[in-house]
Design an enzyme around this catalytic site. Structure first.
Site, PDB file in Angstrom:
ATOM      1  N   SER A 261      -1.097  -0.910 -10.084  1.00 35.72           N
ATOM      2  CA  SER A 261      -2.477  -0.470 -10.271  1.00 35.72           C
ATOM      3  C   SER A 261      -3.011   0.176  -8.999  1.00 35.72           C
ATOM      4  O   SER A 261      -2.404   0.087  -7.939  1.00 35.72           O
ATOM      5  CB  SER A 261      -3.357  -1.665 -10.647  1.00 35.72           C
ATOM      6  N   LYS A 262      -4.160   0.798  -9.150  1.00 33.42           N
ATOM      7  CA  LYS A 262      -4.844   1.432  -8.023  1.00 33.42           C
ATOM      8  C   LYS A 262      -5.081   0.412  -6.907  1.00 33.42           C
ATOM      9  O   LYS A 262      -4.909   0.701  -5.738  1.00 33.42           O
ATOM     10  CB  LYS A 262      -6.163   1.977  -8.557  1.00 33.42           C
TER      11      LYS A 262
END
Ligand code: GLU
Length: 505
Positions: A261-262
């Site tokens: 994920s970011k």
């Protein structure tokens, strides 16, 4: 076989994740290998999730990466427009067709009514689903009279069009990576296809566009596999031949626990986006591969191998080689772990392989950031000497600044360790030797300096590193005589004197 036509179909809801870049890359490789077309379609039917700048970001990212589309947003082509919001008027006829043929129905249930149903189900430890079991007791064109339906629509009452799954049907998705995946229609929700504001949802627009744009293969992330049975059913309902499907394995966190994920990028210090992105709402900045000093060739090579391998040990492959070697059969079913060390390794390899033509403009730009200019020949000389030590483009400054600017500080730890009382006198003598070799020769100067060090029984490591500290400011860098050659003898003399004045005046 029909002509291979594949598409990358991002929604402009933010910056493009590298998982999306990999999806696009695999589509590109497959298209080029088969002499096919590669399209960019922007799927912006969900206006509530639209983020300004995201579309431009996507286009710029692929430009940087060197992945070219044959048709699509920003390019045009015979199947346009390629942005779904610009195709809005064409979708309603398809929703109407499904309703007329018993594959879909109008539903008028209010959000509150559906919420109440959900809560009711929860109380019985069940999950509410709009399906063959429940649709008969909800507010839709299957339960209301024809008259009432017409009247509601005419009066402008909000509605949605839902897909009507037949009960008890086993639906099989033929996936080129996973084989056959079968699910019972009883487990599927009657998905919304169209809304009374005239907008289709992702599912309807995606299928209509893939069909009308003559897409032959849908290659996309595994997160879309749960939608695939609906898509298969929609093709069947329209009487269209479905494209082939290939759902790519997820990109996982470096430890393999869950999707990358970011936040992992922020937490672990590596980019998960191709280009730097500034969130237009919060102003938060997320790092990008480009700004972190990666070469696009390295990013492509690294991504290609996250989920695919050529079936051999070969690791270094440029885009043309990847086009030749790529095969859907060699895509793995299991998720691919992101590996930062490997990403760095690839970048290092590509920097070493890069031609001066490629490297020098970037090197020059790094120097310019520090107000430094240099002759192209000198830049090329330093690049050749130093590129094997550089992992990222900004290191071209960090690793080479002393070739361009004399040090004004001397690493205190190195000085403490290496610079002994009396070092200054020896350095001055050694400098005389350096100046005596006319014209300067790296080999000859080296031999004479070594003779002096040995003849005076000096500690080799200490004295040579002191010399180095004077020229570089720290105990680092390539061969000392290479540095002298590069900066020149007069500059060497100035630096030695300045170091002596500062450290042992
Ligand atoms: N718009 C979808 C996305 O954002 C496309 C999925 C697909 O390729 O069908 O990923």
């Amino acid at each position: 076989m029909n002509k291979v036509r594949v598409r990358f179909a991002p929604s402009p809801t933010g910056p493009l994740h590298i998982g999306g870049v990999r999806t696009a890359l695999y589509n590109y490789l497959f298209a080029k290998q088969n002499g096919g077309d590669f399209l960019l379609r922007i799927e912006d039917t969900d206006q509530t999730r639209f983020v300004p700048g995201a579309e431009e970001y996507i286009i710029e990212a692929f430009q940087w990466l060197g992945i070219r589309f044959d048709e699509g947003v920003g390019i045009g082509g015979p199947f346009g427009p390629y942005k779904q919001s610009e195709r809005k008027p064409m979708y309603k006829q398809y929703a109407d067709y499904l309703i007329e043929n018993g594959w879909a129905y109008y539903a008028f249930d209010t959000p509150e009514a559906l919420d109440a149903k959900r809560k009711e189900a929860e109380a019985q430890k069940k999950t509410f689903q709009y399906d063959a079991n429940t649709r008969g007791s909800l507010c839709n064109s299957l339960t209301l009279s024809e008259e009432e339906v017409k009247q509601r629509i005419a009066s402008g009452a909000p509605y949605v069009v839902r897909f009507k799954y037949p009960a008890d049907l086993d639906i099989t998705v033929h996936d080129l990576i996973r084989g056959d995946v079968t699910i019972s229609s009883n487990l599927l929700d009657d998905k919304v296809l169209f809304k009374s504001d005239g907008m289709p949802t992702y599912h309807l627009a995606n299928i209509v566009d893939d069909h009308t744009m003559e897409i032959s293969h849908v290659i996309r992330g595994e997160e879309w596999l749960p939608s695939a049975p609906l898509h298969v059913m929609l093709y069947k309902a329209f009487g269209w031949e479905a494209p082939a499907f290939a759902h790519l394995p997820l990109l996982l966190k470096p430890d393999g626990n869950g999707k990358l994920s970011k936040r992992d990028g922020d937490r672990l210090g590596f980019p998960v986006f191709p280009l730097q992105w500034t969130d237009p709402k919060t102003g938060d900045v997320s790092s990008g591969y480009r700004e972190s000093g990666y070469l696009p060739e390295a990013v492509i090579n690294m991504l290609a191998l996250l989920g695919w391998n050529p079936g051999t040990e070969q690791e270094i492959m440029d885009l043309d080689t990847l086009v030749k070697l790529f095969s859907i059969e060699n895509i793995s079913k299991s998720g691919a772990k992101f590996n930062l060390e490997k990403a760095k390794w690839f970048n290092h390899q590509y920097i070493q392989m890069a031609s001066n033509e490629r490297l020098l403009p970037m090197f020059k730009a790094e120097l310019a950031k520090h107000g430094v200019e240099a002759e192209p020949e000198f830049l090329a000389y330093v690049a050749n000497l130093m590129k094997e030590r550089v992992h990222f483009i900004p290191e071209f400054w960090e690793q080479t600044s002393y070739f361009f600017v004399a040090p004004v500080e001397y690493d205190p730890a190195a000085v403490k360790k290496r610079w002994k009382p009396g070092t200054a006198a020896h350095l001055r003598k050694m400098m005389e030797i350096v100046e005596s070799v006319q014209p300067f020769s790296k080999e000859k100067t080296h031999d004479l300096v070594m003779e002096y060090v040995q003849g005076n029984e000096l500690n080799m490591g200490a004295i040579m590193n002191s010399f180095r500290i004077a020229l570089v400011g720290a105990a680092k860098g390539p061969d000392l005589f290479e540095i002298i050659y590069a900066i020149g003898v007069p500059e060497t003399a100035r630096r030695v004197e300045r170091a002596i004045q500062t450290i042992e005046p």
